[in-house]
Design a protein around this motif. Structure first.
Motif, PDB file in Angstrom:
ATOM      1  N   CYS B   4     -58.356  -4.193  49.731  1.00  0.00           N
ATOM      2  CA  CYS B   4     -57.115  -4.317  48.975  1.00  0.00           C
ATOM      3  C   CYS B   4     -56.713  -5.794  48.959  1.00  0.00           C
ATOM      4  N   CYS B   7     -53.133  -5.981  51.188  1.00  0.00           N
ATOM      5  CA  CYS B   7     -53.055  -5.695  52.622  1.00  0.00           C
ATOM      6  C   CYS B   7     -54.414  -5.842  53.306  1.00  0.00           C
ATOM      7  N   CYS B  32     -54.614  -1.147  47.108  1.00  0.00           N
ATOM      8  CA  CYS B  32     -54.827   0.217  47.581  1.00  0.00           C
ATOM      9  C   CYS B  32     -53.656   1.119  47.182  1.00  0.00           C
ATOM     10  N   CYS B  35     -50.312   0.373  48.938  1.00  0.00           N
ATOM     11  CA  CYS B  35     -49.613  -0.791  48.390  1.00  0.00           C
ATOM     12  C   CYS B  35     -49.004  -0.461  47.027  1.00  0.00           C
TER      13      CYS B  35
HETATM   14 ZN   LIG Z   1     -53.122  -2.451  50.264  1.00  0.00          ZN
END
Ligand SMILES: [Zn+2]
Ligand SMILES: [Zn+2]
Ligand SMILES: [Zn+2]
Lengths: 438, 224
Positions: B4, B7, B32, B35
């Motif tokens: 991601c 994150c 992701c 998120c």
């Molecule tokens: Zn993420």
């Protein structure tokens, strides 16, 4: 020497303006077709570029962004500390004979600058065992870092070390620390902060070396390596070394001091495994494994307090409901992100509740004098070998109640569970040789 | 497996039966699921003037106090997720994170009615340290006109480190570049900025744009 020079002793610091007589090193340099950061030594992604196509490092961004235009400045560590003639150890506590023997061994290895591991079970008092060695190192004028991957460990440790070494000024470093960096003989910091250092420390003590994320992070392992002087050494502390450290011990690549007994001299309780087929399905219908019910009912009859570990936060509520149906209502559920976590733990400590249903082993140092432990789903991947051994270590922490049960209800006997059982057996074998009692 | 962008955790793309029959590489999202779920756009309950998320659709207290006709639209509430995003993108200077918002800005711009797009500029000092304008970083080929400049002297501290009172009293930091009038005359201008906090910055910019002869000026911000 001015204060700005002190900032650079044994560190790699990005400065907008070059100080006199110093040449900077480019922070992100080209290697072949890629770019590598000189602080965290990770490769920048192909597209990690600023608008003018300037590469920058995303891996250590939270320490301040480094780009191919940034220069890093460093001054080799001069160990410019006030000489300590008397022992700087102001701690008035007493080591037990077993702790003192371990401390002696740690000190002897420090004197030959040998990197080593102190493998001490939870509750053995490993911090205090390091004191004599640390006192000696500080007396030699060594620069020392005490580091942990976990910030809570650093925060708990700093005041203890400040009290044990009153005359030694310390720097405490972590993300978002309120006090700016200062050049000090003793640095207590998260492992991440070591990225800013360059061959600074004569000794690095790594507390909970097995803890996430250090064990799995090449970035942090590199930080440890580079922060240590070429002539320096390190001391790893752990209750549950991972596979890799155990292999190094076996191949005699790492000197090790064992402290397999807790401070009261009793062995760890063995981890018992009971098979509980399809317990999640049973739980979905409001029932717990029969063996567990029998175990907990027996506790209730003799008013024995207990901790029941479950793999996931979502398991807590159904387990509490199932317990309530069995008439067990004097307990609460708690998990890592629970806003009432501290209050609930206190209730358990005060005896206001008789049991906790929990997903976490709670903070370091949180102990209940007389508890038994059951684990529902100890074979779930959330429970690592280390976690299972730590959970077992929650039992029998007090001198007056040194024994107890640790029973895991599993759907299958997994490798992690077997490894945890093996680690406890191994420690207890050593403990017995030292006169430990079962 | 891709990580991601925001994150860093691995992105797990559940493969559906339809995907199996779908030829060619599957489009992988850049952030992701967790998120994506952190980013919750402002719904229909909002202030009609500044776009702030609220329970009602009445003009909000801040807009009452401004008592003018400047209208702003915003995509997200300035909540914990947006603060974390801006912290990493703008203040830590993680230019790659522009990619997270690019599709959202594209969609939001498509909903606006304007002739000329004017992003809020950054100071020369910010260019030197940050190396990018966080607002133009979100653009993906949409034409824009950099008709505003901002002087460093009038922006001694970052907006985000000021109190509301201090921000409201900020003197006009913007001026028009030479020839701005030929671009602006009779046009509907849309100002694009990152965060609408008090509305002071956008109103300063809007005042200059109006002086340049624009027919109308409105605002669009990532967050309010
Ligand atoms: Zn993420
Ligand atoms: Zn880096
Ligand atoms: Zn409003």
């Amino acid at each position: 020497m001015t204060d700005t020079s002190e900032q650079l002793y044994g560190r790699r610091v990005p400065l907008a303006q070059a100080p006199a007589k110093l040449t900077g090193q480019t922070a992100v340099v080209q290697v072949g077709r890629r770019w590598r950061c000189q602080r965290c030594h990770q490769l920048a992604g192909e597209t990690d570029r600023l608008p003018q196509n300037v590469p920058y490092c995303r891996h250590c961004l939270n320490l301040g962004r480094l780009t191919a235009l940034t220069k890093l400045y460093t001054i080799p560590e001069p160990n410019r500390f006030r000489m300590v003639t008397d022992s700087p150890l102001t701690w008035s506590g007493q080591l037990s004979p077993r702790q003192a023997a371990a401390a002696e061994q740690v000190l002897a290895r420090l004197k030959t600058r040998t990197s080593q591991l102190l493998w001490a079970v939870t509750g053995a008092g490993k911090t205090e065992i390091v004191y004599p060695g640390l006192a000696w190192a500080l007396q030699q004028g060594w620069r020392v870092a005490w580091t942990s991957p976990r910030v809570d460990v650093c925060l708990e440790l700093a005041p203890r070390l400040a009290a044990a070494f009153t005359g030694i000024p310390q720097a405490v470093l972590y993300g978002g620390q309120p006090v700016p960096y200062a050049y000090r003989q003793l640095t207590i910091c998260t492992t991440h902060q070591l990225l800013r250092f360059d061959q600074a420390f004569d000794l690095i003590i790594v507390d909970e070396v097995d803890a996430f994320p250090l064990a799995t992070s090449p970035l942090l392992q590199g930080a440890l390596r580079r922060a240590q002087k070429k002539t320096g050494c390190h001391l790893y502390l752990t209750a549950t070394p991972g596979e890799d450290l155990q292999r190094q011990i076996k191949r005699r690549r790492l000197a090790v001091t064992y402290l397999p007994l807790r401070y009261h001299g009793y062995l760890l309780p063995p981890l018992t495994v009971k098979i509980a087929w399809h317990w999640p399905d049973r739980l979905a219908t409001g029932r717990l494994p029969r063996g567990l019910v029998r175990q907990l009912r027996a506790y209730r009859r003799r008013v024995q307090r207990f901790l029941l570990f479950v793999p996931h936060v979502a398991d807590i509520a159904p387990v509490l409901r199932a317990l309530a149906r069995l008439g067990m209502t004097h307990g609460v559920g708690v998990h890592a992100a629970d806003p009432q976590r501290t209050a609930k733990v206190q209730q358990m400590r005060d005896g206001a509740v008789d049991f906790l249903v929990t997903t976490t082993i709670l903070e370091r140092g949180v102990t209940f004098p007389n508890v038994m432990v059951a684990i529902l789903g100890g074979d779930d991947p959330v429970f690592s070998t280390a976690a299972l051994v730590q959970i077992a270590g929650r039992v029998g922490r007090h001198r007056d109640f040194p024994r107890g049960d640790v029973v895991s209800y599993c759907q299958s006997q997994t490798r992690t569970v077997r490894r945890a059982q093996r680690m406890i057996r191994q420690l207890n074998r050593r403990g017995r040789r030292l006169g430990g009692q079962a | 497996m891709r990580a991601c962008l925001w994150c860093g955790r691995p992105i797990v793309v559940p493969v559906t039966l339809a995907d199996i029959w779908h030829w060619g590489p599957l489009p992988t999202p850049i952030i992701c699921r967790a998120c994506r779920q952190r980013l919750q756009p402002i719904g229909s309950a909002k202030c009609p003037q500044c776009g702030r998320q609220q329970a009602t659709v009445q003009r909000c207290h801040d807009c009452e106090r401004w008592d003018d006709a400047f209208v702003n639209h915003a995509i997200f509430p300035y909540d914990a997720a947006l603060k974390a995003y801006m912290q990493q993108y703008k203040f830590q200077g993680d230019y790659q994170l522009r990619l997270v918002m690019q599709p959202l800005i594209r969609e939001a711009l498509a909903r606006e009615h304007y002739d000329v797009l004017v992003p809020i500029p950054i100071t020369a000092a910010t260019w030197r340290t940050r190396g990018f304008n966080q607002v133009t970083g979100w653009l993906t080929g949409q034409p824009f006109q950099q008709v505003l400049t901002v002087s460093a002297a009038s922006k001694p501290r970052d907006q985000s480190s000021k109190t509301r009172q201090e921000r409201l009293q900020t003197p006009q930091p913007f001026s028009l570049v030479a020839g701005a009038a030929t671009v602006l005359a009779g046009k509907r201008v849309l100002l694009l900025d990152d965060v609408y906090t008090t509305g002071r910055t956008l109103r300063h910019a809007a005042a200059q744009i109006s002086l340049g002869g624009a027919q109308a000026v409105t605002g669009l911000t990532l967050a309010r």
